[in-house]
Design an enzyme around this catalytic site. Structure first.
Site, short mmCIF file in Angstrom:
data_model
loop_
_atom_site.label_atom_id
_atom_site.label_comp_id
_atom_site.label_asym_id
_atom_site.label_seq_id
_atom_site.Cartn_x
_atom_site.Cartn_y
_atom_site.Cartn_z
N ASP A 281 -6.33 0.54 0.93
CA ASP A 281 -6.61 0.48 2.33
C ASP A 281 -8.44 0.24 3.51
O ASP A 281 -8.87 -0.44 2.00
CB ASP A 281 -6.30 2.15 2.68
CG ASP A 281 -7.35 3.08 2.55
OD1 ASP A 281 -8.65 2.48 2.00
OD2 ASP A 281 -7.67 4.49 3.29
N LYS B 236 0.78 -0.97 0.27
CA LYS B 236 0.01 0.02 0.00
C LYS B 236 1.32 1.11 0.10
O LYS B 236 0.35 2.25 -0.88
CB LYS B 236 -0.90 -0.12 1.19
CG LYS B 236 -1.66 1.47 0.91
CD LYS B 236 -2.49 1.20 2.24
CE LYS B 236 -2.04 1.64 3.89
NZ LYS B 236 -2.67 2.26 4.54
#
Length: 222
Positions: free
Chosen positions: A150, A132
């Site tokens: 997320d 991420k």
């Protein structure tokens, strides 16, 4: 790793609906950007690494003074572990994060001439940098349409059927496979912001949602 409750995933929204969905998000926010404060590639990398299990607001407060004097890996090394720890002590898991930032700074100085690498594989070798974090850096700085998934995007992808998936990796692939190409660069920004402020976890604000009529979520609020 986050998983959906349903054993059977829904089909993604049809292509035409995806276009309508993202067209509205783009109209409301033509040039979305991360809410993390940064000055260059290195400070963004640090900010995103610090943001794990912390809010952007909290990270920005902690890094305001830090980034006023530190903008390169060497300057971070010169500051030292104790100095960094003092700056970020209000952030969750700050001790481990401080160690990671110092370690990645050393690697950048020793192996990359103090520059942030532009490949996901290289970024993910840095301490405290997961997929991420790497995707945020690739997208925000280098113009690569990487999708940083997320909790907000995971929830939104499944709730709206934009990008259903049982885990964050599946949602990332679903965005890449189903979101029309013209929206790929900014898709994760739009989805994060929409999930953060409108399509919230416990009580989504469906009454003010600009894509509510395109969303199949059955438990809409009024």
């Amino acid at each position: 790793m986050t998983k959906t409750r349903s054993a059977r995933l829904p089909q993604p929204l049809p292509y035409a609906t995806q276009i309508a969905f993202f067209s509205r998000l783009r109209e409301g926010n033509p040039h979305p950007v991360t809410e993390l404060s940064y000055t260059n590639a290195f400070t963004l990398l640090v900010a995103v690494a610090l943001s794990a299990q912390a809010t952007d607001v909290g990270v920005n407060k902690a890094t305001k003074a830090l980034f006023a004097s530190v903008s390169t890996p060497q300057q971070m090394l010169d500051l030292g572990l104790d100095g960094l720890t003092e700056h970020i002590k209000t952030i969750g898991l700050f001790r481990q994060k401080a160690k990671n930032v110092m370690a990645l700074s050393q690697i950048l100085v020793d192996g990359y001439g103090g520059e942030v690498p532009t490949s996901r594989a290289a970024l993910m070798t840095l301490p405290g940098v997961g997929r991420k974090t790497a995707n945020v850096v690739l997208n925000s700085l280098f113009g690569i349409p990487a999708q940083a998934v997320d909790t907000h995007i995971f929830r939104l992808g499944n709730r709206t059927h934009i990008a259903p998936g049982r885990d964050v990796d599946q949602v990332e692939r679903a965005i890449e496979d189903n979101v029309p190409a013209e929206f790929q660069q900014n898709a994760h920004h739009w989805l994060i912001l929409h999930g953060r402020y409108i399509c919230q976890a416990k009580r989504p604000r469906c009454a003010v949602c600009i894509v509510a009529d395109l969303c199949p979520y059955e438990e809409k609020t009024t």
